[in-house]
Design a protein around this motif. Sequence first.
Motif, short mmCIF file in Angstrom:
data_model
loop_
_atom_site.label_atom_id
_atom_site.label_comp_id
_atom_site.label_asym_id
_atom_site.label_seq_id
_atom_site.Cartn_x
_atom_site.Cartn_y
_atom_site.Cartn_z
N ARG A 130 -15.47 6.01 -49.59
CA ARG A 130 -14.02 5.59 -49.56
C ARG A 130 -13.25 5.28 -50.51
O ARG A 130 -13.78 4.28 -51.48
CB ARG A 130 -13.98 4.72 -48.14
N ALA A 131 -12.19 5.81 -50.57
CA ALA A 131 -11.27 5.23 -51.74
C ALA A 131 -10.88 3.60 -51.54
O ALA A 131 -10.72 3.18 -50.35
CB ALA A 131 -9.93 6.10 -51.84
N THR A 132 -10.52 3.13 -52.57
CA THR A 132 -10.12 1.53 -52.57
C THR A 132 -8.75 1.41 -52.51
O THR A 132 -7.87 2.34 -52.67
CB THR A 132 -10.92 0.79 -53.53
N LEU A 133 -8.26 0.32 -52.14
CA LEU A 133 -6.97 0.07 -52.34
C LEU A 133 -6.45 0.04 -53.86
O LEU A 133 -5.49 0.35 -54.17
CB LEU A 133 -6.41 -1.32 -51.63
N VAL A 192 -11.65 9.71 -58.13
CA VAL A 192 -11.08 9.88 -56.97
C VAL A 192 -10.65 11.37 -56.94
O VAL A 192 -9.94 12.00 -57.73
CB VAL A 192 -9.76 8.90 -56.68
N VAL A 193 -11.04 11.94 -55.51
CA VAL A 193 -10.84 13.34 -55.19
C VAL A 193 -10.05 13.28 -54.11
O VAL A 193 -10.22 12.62 -53.22
CB VAL A 193 -12.36 14.24 -55.45
N THR A 194 -9.36 14.57 -53.64
CA THR A 194 -8.77 14.75 -52.76
C THR A 194 -9.25 15.73 -51.51
O THR A 194 -8.96 15.60 -50.46
CB THR A 194 -7.09 15.14 -53.02
N LEU A 250 -3.53 4.11 -45.97
CA LEU A 250 -3.45 4.37 -47.50
C LEU A 250 -4.60 4.83 -48.12
O LEU A 250 -4.62 5.74 -48.77
CB LEU A 250 -2.70 2.91 -47.98
N LYS A 251 -5.62 4.08 -47.76
CA LYS A 251 -6.78 4.52 -48.14
C LYS A 251 -7.27 6.08 -48.22
O LYS A 251 -7.79 6.79 -49.02
CB LYS A 251 -8.09 3.69 -47.97
N ALA A 252 -7.05 6.61 -46.66
CA ALA A 252 -7.40 7.92 -46.20
C ALA A 252 -6.60 8.86 -46.84
O ALA A 252 -7.05 9.95 -47.25
CB ALA A 252 -7.15 7.67 -44.84
N ALA A 253 -5.43 8.38 -47.21
CA ALA A 253 -4.26 9.36 -47.87
C ALA A 253 -4.71 9.47 -49.64
O ALA A 253 -4.42 10.56 -49.83
CB ALA A 253 -2.97 8.86 -47.94
N ALA A 254 -5.10 8.58 -49.81
CA ALA A 254 -5.82 8.55 -51.53
C ALA A 254 -7.00 9.65 -51.80
O ALA A 254 -6.94 10.04 -52.80
CB ALA A 254 -5.94 6.89 -51.76
N GLY A 255 -7.76 9.75 -50.50
CA GLY A 255 -8.70 10.79 -51.01
C GLY A 255 -10.15 10.00 -50.83
O GLY A 255 -10.27 8.81 -50.28
N SER A 256 -11.09 10.60 -51.49
CA SER A 256 -12.46 9.96 -51.62
C SER A 256 -12.85 9.69 -53.17
O SER A 256 -12.25 10.29 -53.95
CB SER A 256 -13.41 10.84 -50.95
N ARG A 257 -13.68 8.53 -53.21
CA ARG A 257 -14.12 8.40 -54.71
C ARG A 257 -15.58 9.06 -54.79
O ARG A 257 -16.35 8.71 -54.04
CB ARG A 257 -14.59 6.76 -54.46
N LEU A 258 -15.57 9.69 -55.70
CA LEU A 258 -16.91 10.53 -56.08
C LEU A 258 -17.60 9.74 -57.30
O LEU A 258 -17.05 9.09 -58.12
CB LEU A 258 -16.32 11.85 -56.53
#
Length: 321
Positions: free
Chosen positions: A301-304, A272-274, A227-235
């Motif tokens: 990494r994006a968080t839950l 959050v960016v994709t 789920l975190k991987a699908a959400a993208g990354s945190r900038l």
Amino acid sequence: MNPKEAGPTVVVEEIQRRHKDIWALRGVSLHISAGEIFGLLGPNGAGKTTLVRILATLLRPDSGRARVAGWDVVANAARVRAATGLAGQHSTVDGMLTGFENLCLIARLRGMDRRAARRTADELLDRFGLTDAGGRLVKTYSGGMRRRLDLAGSLVGSPPLIILDEPTTGLDPKSRLDTWDAVGELAAGGTTVLLTTQYLEEADRLADRITVIDHGEVVAAGTSDELKAAAGSRLAIVVGEDHQLPTAVRAAVSAGGNSPTVDRRDRRVETVVTDGQSALARALSVLQDEGVDALEVGLGRATLDDVFLGLTARPRPAVTR
């Protein structure tokens, strides 16, 4: 056989339930494997409690079907109740009885004779570290001790499924950690756990798999990492001066982020960016064009929390007649 390699303990197929003109559940399907901790997430009103009540035979679905330990929740309700332990949001133990007496009472209600009930109470008090407190009135227990007693009570009769509906609501951090340890031990012993929670850290730490529902529909499912991987990354962008914050916000928006968060004390902007590296390059270009030398610009990494907020902001669908 590893319990997690056995067949599913819970199967839910296209369950629908509505209350007047609002969908509580709208075609929900899921399965929970034996020995698994399964996290069910969603905002208030998402349908979590309705699904729990259906699995516990307290409500009937309007359509679809659900099975627990192979038994249909409508046609075989008594069998399902025998196969299920339930610990709700609020403690249900009797404060005017001792811990031992509470467990004996539950065991007797489960159909055990007096000797078996006493033996079961002793075993569960020991398992949950409550032997020394077993002779005390429960009204003298701390919140964490009450919760452990609740969990112990849900295990009377060794049901294959335990439903924990927001089990750590209102607990202090120490009691919450103790409860997490107890839940982990349940699954390690082969018990299947369905966990609903408002604490994303709780699901992140405990759940083998997570399903997110919103407005009665499944909107995402997978492991926490998936789920975190699908959400993208945190900038994240950190600047050195207050007057540089608006530029940092513009850089975050240019990178593709929605509704950046701003920590003015730390002069930190996050979103959050994709598209990861491309988003980072766009943010750096804006900062460079406006002459801002940021202290920090990076991807994490994006968080839950990011997953949850990104998935649960849709308008509620209307009931079609």
